[in-house]
Motif scaffolding. Sequence first.
Motif, PDB file in Angstrom:
ATOM      1  N   ASP A  71       0.045  -4.381 -11.917  1.00 20.75           N
ATOM      2  CA  ASP A  71      -0.604  -3.098 -11.642  1.00 20.75           C
ATOM      3  C   ASP A  71      -1.547  -3.242 -10.445  1.00 20.75           C
ATOM      4  N   LEU A  72      -2.421  -4.264 -10.496  1.00 18.83           N
ATOM      5  CA  LEU A  72      -3.405  -4.424  -9.423  1.00 18.83           C
ATOM      6  C   LEU A  72      -2.725  -4.735  -8.088  1.00 18.83           C
ATOM      7  N   ALA A  73      -1.749  -5.641  -8.117  1.00 18.36           N
ATOM      8  CA  ALA A  73      -1.061  -5.983  -6.863  1.00 18.36           C
ATOM      9  C   ALA A  73      -0.408  -4.736  -6.270  1.00 18.36           C
ATOM     10  N   GLY A  74       0.114  -3.861  -7.135  1.00 19.45           N
ATOM     11  CA  GLY A  74       0.720  -2.615  -6.662  1.00 19.45           C
ATOM     12  C   GLY A  74      -0.291  -1.723  -5.949  1.00 19.45           C
ATOM     13  N   ARG A  75      -1.546  -1.759  -6.397  1.00 20.43           N
ATOM     14  CA  ARG A  75      -2.573  -0.896  -5.782  1.00 20.43           C
ATOM     15  C   ARG A  75      -2.965  -1.376  -4.384  1.00 20.43           C
ATOM     16  N   PHE A  76      -2.608  -2.609  -4.040  1.00 18.16           N
ATOM     17  CA  PHE A  76      -2.912  -3.112  -2.693  1.00 18.16           C
ATOM     18  C   PHE A  76      -1.944  -2.555  -1.649  1.00 18.16           C
ATOM     19  N   VAL A  77      -0.811  -2.022  -2.113  1.00 17.09           N
ATOM     20  CA  VAL A  77       0.201  -1.556  -1.172  1.00 17.09           C
ATOM     21  C   VAL A  77      -0.245  -0.228  -0.569  1.00 17.09           C
ATOM     22  N   GLU A  78      -0.246  -0.166   0.756  1.00 13.21           N
ATOM     23  CA  GLU A  78      -0.779   0.991   1.479  1.00 13.21           C
ATOM     24  C   GLU A  78       0.126   1.227   2.682  1.00 13.21           C
ATOM     25  N   LEU A 137      -2.663  -9.406   5.903  1.00 13.31           N
ATOM     26  CA  LEU A 137      -2.029  -9.942   7.111  1.00 13.31           C
ATOM     27  C   LEU A 137      -0.990  -8.973   7.661  1.00 13.31           C
ATOM     28  N   SER A 138      -0.234  -8.333   6.756  1.00 18.12           N
ATOM     29  CA  SER A 138       0.811  -7.422   7.240  1.00 18.12           C
ATOM     30  C   SER A 138       0.179  -6.226   7.951  1.00 18.12           C
ATOM     31  N   HIS A 139      -0.955  -5.745   7.453  1.00 19.75           N
ATOM     32  CA  HIS A 139      -1.622  -4.625   8.128  1.00 19.75           C
ATOM     33  C   HIS A 139      -2.235  -5.052   9.461  1.00 19.75           C
ATOM     34  N   LEU A 140      -2.667  -6.309   9.532  1.00 20.78           N
ATOM     35  CA  LEU A 140      -3.205  -6.812  10.805  1.00 20.78           C
ATOM     36  C   LEU A 140      -2.076  -7.122  11.788  1.00 20.78           C
ATOM     37  N   GLY A 141      -0.829  -7.112  11.283  1.00 19.11           N
ATOM     38  CA  GLY A 141       0.307  -7.399  12.153  1.00 19.11           C
ATOM     39  C   GLY A 141       0.399  -8.870  12.539  1.00 19.11           C
TER      40      GLY A 141
END
Lengths: 229, 229
Positions: A71-78, A137-141
């Motif tokens: 559940d928590l890991a899912g909430r990090f997805v943006e 990291l993925s958001h920072l590219g």
Amino acid sequence: MTTGVRRRMGVEERRQQLIGVALELFSRRSPDEVSIDEIASAAGISRPLVYHYFPGKLSLYEAALQRASDDLAGRFVEPHEGPLGARLLRVMRRYFDFVDEHGPGFSALMRGGPAVGSSTTNALVDSVRQAAYVQILSHLGVTNPPARLELVVRSWISLAESTALIWLDGRRIPREELESQLVNDFAALAAVSAAYDEEMAALLRGIVKDEPADGPFALLAGRLIALAS
Amino acid sequence: MTTGVRRRMGVEERRQQLIGVALELFSRRSPDEVSIDEIASAAGISRPLVYHYFPGKLSLYEAALQRASDDLAGRFVEPHEGPLGARLLRVMRRYFDFVDEHGPGFSALMRGGPAVGSSTTNALVDSVRQAAYVQILSHLGVTNPPARLELVVRSWISLAESTALIWLDGRRIPREELESQLVNDFAALAAVSAAYDEEMAALLRGIVKDEPADGPFALLAGRLIALAS
């Protein structure tokens, strides 16, 4: 179907129901205060039947923690859209929602202790931290982070955890303030690192150049300059 | 006295010797990899004699951790003289000395796990954190900290822990850089809090007004302003 006779559940359905009931109890009180009897009673089944599905309290606790971790890991997805500061702020809101919903259980788990610590629970906590790290990291590219960026991201994740734990202990500061503050803390820790390392400075310049003038990063820079002068 | 015949130790002397031997072994490798046989052999006594002084490995581990905790808490003590940033930097050096000396044992303890986690070990870790907190407040000259200052200090202590743990995992960044960086991180976290709260801003102004222009706080402010412009 509405006769009041209890419908018989399949094995997997019953397991999932028990996990849900246990997670709710483990979230609201410290897990070592929750008994199997209580879980059985909340699920409307007998104590022996609980043991039919889970060999003991630890395995039920671990299953509940697995669900909470997912559940928590899912909430990090943006979505990868819009300013970075605004994305991180939305994640922080969902993070504090989670912490709020699972307060006592979250505290007991993160503060460690014999009742909640096992190699399985530690691995679950680490997997959530890793999920947060990968998302950032993925958001920072960045796919191949230098050691200093890894340090900033991982140590900030630990800062977010400790901030949430301190908030839970009395809730003396409004959570909205802490959510914004953590976004700014991320920028501040990255800036400290960039102040001493050219690679980090270049990375940070690339990140903030697309941030809007009224976003949290720019606002913080302005306020810090005002403070320093 | 120099005949080579082993002098017989008193009970307390033997206990202290065993604790020292155990602490050295528990520091160099993960405690769950250290056996009582090994401790007995390193102390030059028989396995049954170890059990005569300590009922089991856990009690010996807890005694060793008590000594390490006292040692670490002692390293936080710093004279109330000179600029705050320089004081904190000296403490950070001694902190990383300790982390360096006890690397694998420190990692195993702080990452938790069934072999090292007990209510006693958790209480010892908390007592060291509390010692750090009390020392910092005394250097800031604050006896009744507002909630936001408590948050900054306690969350920074957790940041210092996670930074040390990440450093131990590969030592990819020079520790001297991390020692300075943590001093700056403290200033940065305080500044973020001050940027949103007038009480914290007044507190911070009172603290930094006596800091020298070439101290870590002022240097950081200068570098951040350069970065932001």
